[in-house]
Design a protein around this motif. Structure first.
Motif, PDB file in Angstrom:
ATOM      1  N   ARG A 192      55.787 -12.117 110.886  1.00 11.50           N
ATOM      2  CA  ARG A 192      56.559 -12.882 111.553  1.00 11.50           C
ATOM      3  C   ARG A 192      56.173 -14.491 110.932  1.00 11.50           C
ATOM      4  NH1 ARG A 192      59.079 -12.770 116.394  1.00 11.50           N
ATOM      5  NH2 ARG A 192      58.235 -10.795 116.951  1.00 11.50           N
ATOM      6  N   ASP A 193      55.321 -14.810 110.381  1.00 16.71           N
ATOM      7  CA  ASP A 193      55.042 -16.098 109.702  1.00 16.71           C
ATOM      8  C   ASP A 193      55.083 -15.969 108.294  1.00 16.71           C
ATOM      9  OD1 ASP A 193      54.775 -17.272 112.381  1.00 16.71           O
ATOM     10  OD2 ASP A 193      52.717 -16.527 112.502  1.00 16.71           O
ATOM     11  N   ASP A 195      55.164 -17.026 104.599  1.00 14.81           N
ATOM     12  CA  ASP A 195      55.420 -18.537 104.009  1.00 14.81           C
ATOM     13  C   ASP A 195      55.144 -18.237 102.491  1.00 14.81           C
ATOM     14  OD1 ASP A 195      52.536 -18.351 103.181  1.00 14.81           O
ATOM     15  OD2 ASP A 195      52.261 -18.159 105.491  1.00 14.81           O
ATOM     16  N   GLN A 218      64.188 -19.805 100.087  1.00 10.04           N
ATOM     17  CA  GLN A 218      65.117 -19.920 101.055  1.00 10.04           C
ATOM     18  C   GLN A 218      65.334 -18.645 101.738  1.00 10.04           C
ATOM     19  OE1 GLN A 218      68.815 -21.769 100.472  1.00 10.04           O
ATOM     20  NE2 GLN A 218      68.168 -23.411  99.253  1.00 10.04           N
ATOM     21  N   ARG A 221      62.308 -18.191 104.052  1.00 14.08           N
ATOM     22  CA  ARG A 221      62.331 -18.947 105.209  1.00 14.08           C
ATOM     23  C   ARG A 221      63.463 -18.450 106.079  1.00 14.08           C
ATOM     24  NH1 ARG A 221      66.154 -22.398 106.533  1.00 14.08           N
ATOM     25  NH2 ARG A 221      66.822 -22.767 104.391  1.00 14.08           N
ATOM     26  N   LEU A 222      64.417 -17.789 105.736  1.00 10.05           N
ATOM     27  CA  LEU A 222      65.627 -17.527 106.290  1.00 10.05           C
ATOM     28  C   LEU A 222      65.114 -15.911 106.963  1.00 10.05           C
ATOM     29  CD1 LEU A 222      68.571 -18.190 104.322  1.00 10.05           C
ATOM     30  CD2 LEU A 222      67.880 -19.092 106.441  1.00 10.05           C
ATOM     31  N   ALA A 224      61.785 -15.065 107.625  1.00  3.02           N
ATOM     32  CA  ALA A 224      61.014 -15.525 108.600  1.00  3.02           C
ATOM     33  C   ALA A 224      61.620 -15.776 109.877  1.00  3.02           C
ATOM     34  CB  ALA A 224      60.171 -16.620 108.382  1.00  3.02           C
ATOM     35  N   GLU A 225      62.823 -16.568 109.810  1.00  3.46           N
ATOM     36  CA  GLU A 225      63.468 -17.015 110.982  1.00  3.46           C
ATOM     37  C   GLU A 225      64.014 -15.598 111.720  1.00  3.46           C
ATOM     38  OE1 GLU A 225      66.240 -19.753 109.586  1.00  3.46           O
ATOM     39  OE2 GLU A 225      64.729 -21.555 109.471  1.00  3.46           O
ATOM     40  N   ARG A 226      64.554 -14.904 110.971  1.00  3.90           N
ATOM     41  CA  ARG A 226      65.237 -13.514 111.343  1.00  3.90           C
ATOM     42  C   ARG A 226      64.329 -12.647 112.172  1.00  3.90           C
ATOM     43  NH1 ARG A 226      68.887  -9.309 107.795  1.00  3.90           N
ATOM     44  NH2 ARG A 226      69.127  -7.709 109.494  1.00  3.90           N
ATOM     45  N   ALA A 228      61.500 -13.750 113.386  1.00  2.00           N
ATOM     46  CA  ALA A 228      61.094 -14.210 114.655  1.00  2.00           C
ATOM     47  C   ALA A 228      62.069 -14.212 115.804  1.00  2.00           C
ATOM     48  CB  ALA A 228      60.901 -15.892 114.298  1.00  2.00           C
ATOM     49  N   LYS A 229      63.422 -13.865 115.467  1.00  2.00           N
ATOM     50  CA  LYS A 229      64.312 -13.945 116.538  1.00  2.00           C
ATOM     51  C   LYS A 229      64.685 -12.233 116.937  1.00  2.00           C
ATOM     52  CE  LYS A 229      67.147 -17.708 114.909  1.00  2.00           C
ATOM     53  NZ  LYS A 229      68.546 -18.064 114.324  1.00  2.00           N
TER      54      LYS A 229
END
Length: 230
Positions: A192-193, A195, A218, A221-222, A224-226, A228-229
């Protein structure tokens, strides 16, 4: 139970539970999964827990036998001087690479695809990403071709500037191509994190050109955001 001096006294059941924790983690279960198993053990009799521990050991024993079988094949190949880089990967990784190679066999070669192949073999040799690999199988011809086209687009950025307008568009295209099953596997693997500091990402970013590295940053990062959601 605690003694007068404050030290806790552990009984046989405690020792067996600790042994089971160790076996379950050795089998690859996450701490959350171990916690779920132990919660199920709460209402069991000691005899049932012992049987479960024996089952854990049997699974581990089978895995060790399988590893030794694979090792014997590698030793034999090495003795003949025929050991190839892909020979050391797991059966699932060999299947993944084989299915992908078959689907893109007639397409132009890609330096980035070969770089990814090396890094996947590295990840596999460390024993990580089992759920992720399982989520990527089977490889459909459509997914393999789409992935290879993205590799070729990455190749085109070998001499590009970091702020090349193709960078952001390619990063978004790569993330959009990631199936939902793979996103779920990333979450299950505890990623989930995500990096750029983990060893796999560092190895990947350090092996490519600046613009290519920016695309991958990128993407990480994207993703990781996906995750997390999800």
């Amino acid at each position: 139970m605690r003694r007068a001096n404050g030290y806790r006294v552990y009984g046989l059941r405690d020792a067996i539970v600790l042994a089971r924790i160790r076996r379950l983690t050795e089998l690859g279960l996450s701490l959350d999964e171990v916690g779920d198993v132990l919660a199920d053990d709460q209402g069991r009799e000691l005899h049932e827990i012992l049987l479960a521990l024996d089952e854990d050991l049997a699974v581990q024993e089978q895995r060790i036998r399988e590893r030794r079988r694979r090792l014997a094949v590698l030793i034999e190949s090495a003795g003949r001087g025929e050991l190839e880089a892909d020979d050391a990967v797991s059966e699932d990784m060999r299947r993944f690479l084989g299915e992908r190679d078959s689907a893109v066999g007639g397409l132009p070669a890609s330096d980035m695809a070969e770089r990814e192949r090396e890094l996947l073999a590295l990840m596999d040799s460390t024993g990580g990403g089992d759920r992720l690999l399982a989520a990527m199988l089977p490889v459909t011809p459509e997914d393999a071709v789409r992935g290879h086209e993205l590799h070729l687009r990455l190749d085109e950025l070998a001499n590009a500037a970091v702020d090349d307008p193709r960078v952001e568009a390619l990063a978004e295209a790569i993330v959009e191509s990631v199936p939902a099953e793979v996103v779920s596997a990333l979450e299950a693997e505890g990623l989930r994190d995500l990096d750029m500091g983990d060893s796999f990402s560092a190895a990947l970013l350090g092996s490519v050109a600046p613009a290519q590295a920016e695309v991958l940053k990128q993407v990480i990062r994207l993703l990781a955001e996906r995750v997390a959601k999800s």
